[in-house]
Design an enzyme around this catalytic site. Structure first.
Site, PDB file in Angstrom:
ATOM      1  N   ARG A 444       0.783  -1.068  -0.077  1.00 56.09           N
ATOM      2  CA  ARG A 444       0.130   0.088  -0.008  1.00 56.09           C
ATOM      3  C   ARG A 444       0.871   1.167   0.020  1.00 56.09           C
ATOM      4  NH1 ARG A 444      -4.708   2.654   3.709  1.00 56.09           N
ATOM      5  NH2 ARG A 444      -6.112   3.012   2.369  1.00 56.09           N
ATOM      6  N   LYS A 477      -8.630   5.963  16.151  1.00 50.77           N
ATOM      7  CA  LYS A 477      -8.841   4.549  15.210  1.00 50.77           C
ATOM      8  C   LYS A 477      -7.441   4.322  15.107  1.00 50.77           C
ATOM      9  CE  LYS A 477     -10.576   2.493  11.160  1.00 50.77           C
ATOM     10  NZ  LYS A 477     -11.696   2.642   9.868  1.00 50.77           N
ATOM     11  N   TRP A 478      -6.690   3.221  15.569  1.00 54.56           N
ATOM     12  CA  TRP A 478      -5.323   2.961  15.334  1.00 54.56           C
ATOM     13  C   TRP A 478      -5.105   1.920  14.205  1.00 54.56           C
ATOM     14  CZ3 TRP A 478      -1.102   5.095  18.636  1.00 54.56           C
ATOM     15  CH2 TRP A 478       0.079   4.602  18.374  1.00 54.56           C
ATOM     16  N   ASP A 479      -4.942   2.433  13.082  1.00 59.47           N
ATOM     17  CA  ASP A 479      -4.587   1.406  12.015  1.00 59.47           C
ATOM     18  C   ASP A 479      -3.457   1.004  11.703  1.00 59.47           C
ATOM     19  OD1 ASP A 479      -5.655   0.084   9.827  1.00 59.47           O
ATOM     20  OD2 ASP A 479      -6.339   1.585   8.692  1.00 59.47           O
ATOM     21  N   MET A 480      -3.083  -0.113  10.847  1.00 56.18           N
ATOM     22  CA  MET A 480      -1.868  -0.750  10.645  1.00 56.18           C
ATOM     23  C   MET A 480      -1.962  -1.699   9.546  1.00 56.18           C
ATOM     24  SD  MET A 480       0.345  -3.589  10.683  1.00 56.18           S
ATOM     25  CE  MET A 480       1.072  -4.646  11.862  1.00 56.18           C
ATOM     26  N   CYS A 527      -7.138  -1.452  14.629  1.00 54.63           N
ATOM     27  CA  CYS A 527      -7.462  -1.662  13.081  1.00 54.63           C
ATOM     28  C   CYS A 527      -6.284  -2.262  12.561  1.00 54.63           C
ATOM     29  CB  CYS A 527      -8.279  -0.588  12.407  1.00 54.63           C
ATOM     30  SG  CYS A 527      -8.736  -0.731  10.801  1.00 54.63           S
ATOM     31  N   ASP A 549     -12.759  -5.166   7.112  1.00 51.01           N
ATOM     32  CA  ASP A 549     -12.873  -4.051   6.305  1.00 51.01           C
ATOM     33  C   ASP A 549     -14.226  -4.682   5.366  1.00 51.01           C
ATOM     34  OD1 ASP A 549     -11.231  -2.119   6.537  1.00 51.01           O
ATOM     35  OD2 ASP A 549      -9.669  -2.646   5.276  1.00 51.01           O
TER      36      ASP A 549
HETATM   37  C1  DGJ Z   1      -7.831   0.541   6.371  1.00 49.34           C
HETATM   38  C2  DGJ Z   1      -8.983   0.183   7.616  1.00 49.34           C
HETATM   39  O1  DGJ Z   1      -9.478  -1.021   7.701  1.00 49.34           O
HETATM   40  C3  DGJ Z   1     -10.139   1.218   6.702  1.00 49.34           C
HETATM   41  O2  DGJ Z   1     -11.286   1.032   7.686  1.00 49.34           O
HETATM   42  C4  DGJ Z   1      -9.645   2.448   6.534  1.00 49.34           C
HETATM   43  O3  DGJ Z   1      -9.491   3.198   7.901  1.00 49.34           O
HETATM   44  C5  DGJ Z   1      -8.536   2.450   5.653  1.00 49.34           C
HETATM   45  N1  DGJ Z   1      -7.340   1.678   6.233  1.00 49.34           N
HETATM   46  C6  DGJ Z   1      -7.950   4.048   5.780  1.00 49.34           C
HETATM   47  O4  DGJ Z   1      -6.922   3.830   4.849  1.00 49.34           O
END
Ligand code: DGJ
Length: 733
Positions: A444, A477-480, A527, A549
């Site tokens: 990504r 919302k802490w994404d990875m 997340c 997702d």
């Molecule tokens: C992946 C997350 O799972 C989505 O919900 C969203 O926050 C996107 N990243 C944003 O780039």
């Protein structure tokens, strides 16, 4: 007393409300696993039931008589170095060049309560009465290595938390190559290997396969527990259902590389191992140093998968999740991701927020795209400052405006990552995980920051804290969004490069500890491209997690059902999204999307302004219904009445902690001609009590609902039903 030590027979008996776990020390030095299963009152005579060395075999014996061999005995913590040639829990190389470890029992202690695990997430107690801990020390007389095995017994929860600490009390450097957290045994192989398999958008589907003689395992080598497999394993009798049959559950409180394995030998004895994956693992333990392995939570049920899951739900909800939101009802949220993706400005977000407020939504979450110059996913990760073109007043300005509407405001971050096109990468190209001379594979369009380095961890803590401190932000919302490839760190010496996978996980735990401690009023939702890395380790920092997702209601039946094998409903983020669904292009009724999402942390992920007046009325009704049942769904007991993996429909039931409210969600996946009705029998009710359907006003006896049940219409694809029952006082005899 939940830990009984019989000094005469050298037997340790760990008891929970319904289970017993028994260990014994044979010949004063071999620590053996004697029993785990339904509670027994006593266990005597270590030698009564030991597998004997089957006469002439090709294995050597290292016990001072011919009868026994460590290769067939249930060694409680098997180390490579004796005649035991099955998969070991512990394997190390010493400075001398030797790879042999032969520890013997040297002592134990029993303490009240449970100690935290340094640097690692773990279950905890709030008072010493809640658990009792046994620590057994094994020592290798030749190298001085000590292994301290810890067993915390949560008697009321019916679980045992096991972990291991290695202490180098010798004078040589030890290279630990494997240090698993738990080994247990089954004494016959008539079990199925039950695990949770998946991928992006299809997380945690339940799979079951009979054990084979040989090895069966699931693992991760991605420096994340991953979308593909979960650090969970159940061993269940082949006929086990939701409420019948024996099942052993193992759940690892860890977010990195793991292995869960069942090794069945020629005598049909099954060694079950779980812990950090030895693949890609090495840890240099200098004299005087200690290494703490993460904990495994064991539970056993002879009343099927339902009891196993409820044991995990109770423990994880109450004694793994932490913070203010552990016991609080969480806000209904709206997230702009599927409504706008990267294409928004302040005006657009405020339009969504205003409409959301008017229907009863409590929290507006701004997702990806608010920082740097991020208008697509190829830039700016690492540059955590507002994009003023989209948000002229910055995040602060928007947060103030949303607050003025009477809503809470939340923000998305992906702090573990860096884009090549970012100020941060231009300044610190060596701050990402990379190996000199090798390609830096992007996923990504991004690289992973090297959390083994203190300066990188400090940068993340400071950057996130600056934003959180600058505005009224109540939620993160802490994404990875990727896995780690080309393992290498510019901050570690050559001989410690293989420590990176575990050091990365320790690094993220440290960062999360610092940030969550500094912002105790913020609700954190984890997340990872949806539900990758949705594991018990993360629940210690994030009381809720974006489950997947894939927001399609029908796919969510499978994903939420599988996730509920271990995770309680209060941890599962679940949103109503638009149709046709963005992941699958499936169209499902708004009512069904609402019902399925209400069985988790409820929210919306669409532009409410694009709905018709009639749909808006439905949304309003959904939100007010959810507010009336959310306590029951989140903090009640869950019963899976019908599995999407085994039939054409799904039914989940929740009984409130006080038993006064019951919620049933029923959804048809695929209808068939002339099979239009399915009878659903409730569970967990009081047989003597009366229950009133709050919609129809009909009153039913608890025994009737559990034994006769109610018919559900089952004649339309994707149609759902939500029944809310209210317990009337039990009839006086
Ligand atoms: C992946 C997350 O799972 C989505 O919900 C969203 O926050 C996107 N990243 C944003 O780039």
């Amino acid at each position: 007393m939940s830990i009984i030590y019989d000094a005469k027979e050298n037997i340790f008996h760990l008891q929970t409300a319904h289970t017993s776990y028994v260990l014994g020390v044979l010949r004063g030095k071999y620590l053996l696993h004697l029993y785990y299963g339904g509670r027994i009152s006593e266990y005597h005579n270590i030698e009564e039931n030991l597998p004997v060395h089957a006469g002439c075999t090709w294995s050597a014996t290292d016990i001072e008589e011919f009868n026994y061999c460590t290769d067939t005995l249930p060694m409680e913590y098997p180390c490579y170095g004796s005649a035991d040639l099955r998969t070991p829990a512990f394997h190390a190389e010493y400075e001398s060049g030797s790879a042999l470890t032969c520890p013997e029992y040297v002592g134990h202690r029993i303490i009240k309560g449970k100690k935290p695990l340094p640097g690692l997430p773990a279950t905890y107690v709030e008072s010493e009465q809640e658990a009792e801990t046994l620590e057994i020390t094994l020592r290798d007389p030749l190298t001085g290595l000590e292994l301290v095995l810890s067993y915390s017994v949560f008697a009321e929860y019916d679980v045992i938390a096991k972990s291991v600490r290695a202490v180098n009390k010798g004078s040589e450097l030890i290279n630990i190559k494997s240090i698993l957290s738990s080994t247990t045994y089954l004494f016959d192989k008539n079990f199925e290997f039950v695990h949770l398999e998946g991928g992006w958008g299809r997380e945690r589907h339940i799979q079951k396969k009979p054990l084979i003689n040989g090895s069966m395992s699931v693992d991760s080598k991605r420096v994340s527990s991953s979308h593909y497999h979960s650090p969970f394993l159940a061993l269940a009798r082949p006929w086990t259902t939701e409420n019948q049959g024996e099942v052993y559950g193992l759940s690892l409180v860890y977010s990195g590389n793991f292995i869960a394995q069942a090794d069945t030998n020629h005598q049909d004895i099954v060694r079950v191992n779980m812990g950090i994956n030895p693949f890609g693992f090495n840890w240099r333990l200098e004299p005087g140093e200690e290494f703490q392995a993460p904990e495994v939570i064991l539970t056993y049920s002879d009343t099927g998968f339902g009891t196993m899951s409820r044991n995990y739900h109770r423990l994880y909800r109450n004694r793994l999740c932490r913070g203010k939101y552990r016991d609080q009802e969480r806000p209904v949220l709206i997230n702009n991701w599927e409504a706008t993706y990267f294409h928004f400005n302040e005006e657009k977000i405020l339009e969504i927020a205003k409409k959301a407020k008017s229907v009863g939504v409590e929290l507006m979450v701004l997702d990806d795209g608010w920082f740097g110059k991020r208008n697509t996913d190829n830039c700016s990760l690492g540059d955590w400052t507002s994009n003023r073109e989209k948000l002229p007043g910055g995040v602060e300005g928007l947060a103030d405006k949303v607050s003025a509407l009477g809503m809470k405001f939340g923000l998305w971050f992906e702090p573990e990552m860096v884009s090549k096109d970012s100020e941060l990468y231009r300044k610190h190209p060596d701050w990402c995980i990379h190996a000199e001379g090798r390609k830096r594979t992007e996923s990504r369009n991004q690289l992973v920051l090297d959390l083994t380095r203190k300066e990188v961890r400090d940068y993340i803590v400071e950057a996130v804290s600056n934003v959180l401190g600058s505005a009224p932000i109540s939620y993160v919302k802490w994404d990875m969004n990727r896995n780690i490839t080309e393992i290498g760190s510019a901050g570690l010496p050559g001989e410690r490069q293989q420590e990176l996978p575990h050091r990365y996980i320790l690094g993220i735990y440290e960062v999360l500890e610092r940030i969550t401690a500094a912002f105790p009023d913020v609700l954190f939702e984890g997340c990872s491209g949806g539900g990758g890395r949705f594991d018990p380790g993360m629940l210690y920092y994030f009381p809720q997690y974006w489950t997947s997702d894939d927001s399609d209601a029908i796919e969510r039946l499978y994903i939420q059902h599988g996730t509920s094998m271990v995770m309680p409903a209060c941890t599962m983020g679940a949103h109503v999204s638009a149709v046709p669904n963005h992941q699958l292009h499936r169209t499902t009724p708004l009512k069904t999307r609402g019902h399925v999402a209400m069985m988790g942390q409820f929210g919306y992920e669409l532009d409410l302004n694009s709905l018709s007046e009639e749909e808006i009325e439905t949304v309003k009704a959904q939100i007010s219904q959810y507010k009336a049942i959310r306590r029951t769904v989140h903090y009640g007991e869950m019963y899976r009445l019908c599995s999407p993996f085994e039939g054409r429909s799904t039914a989940w039931e929740y009984v409130s902690p006080e038993g006064n409210q019951v919620v049933l969600m029923y959804c048809t996946i695929r209808a068939m001609v002339l099979t239009g009705l399915t009878r659903i029998r409730f569970e967990g009710l009081e047989p003597e009590a009366q229950y009133k359907d709050t919609e129809s006003g009909k009153v039913y006896g608890g025994d009737y609902l559990m034994k006769v049940g109610l018919y559900m219409a089952d004649d339309r694809d994707f149609e759902s039903r939500l029944i809310v029952l209210e317990r009337l006082s039990a009839p006086t005899p």
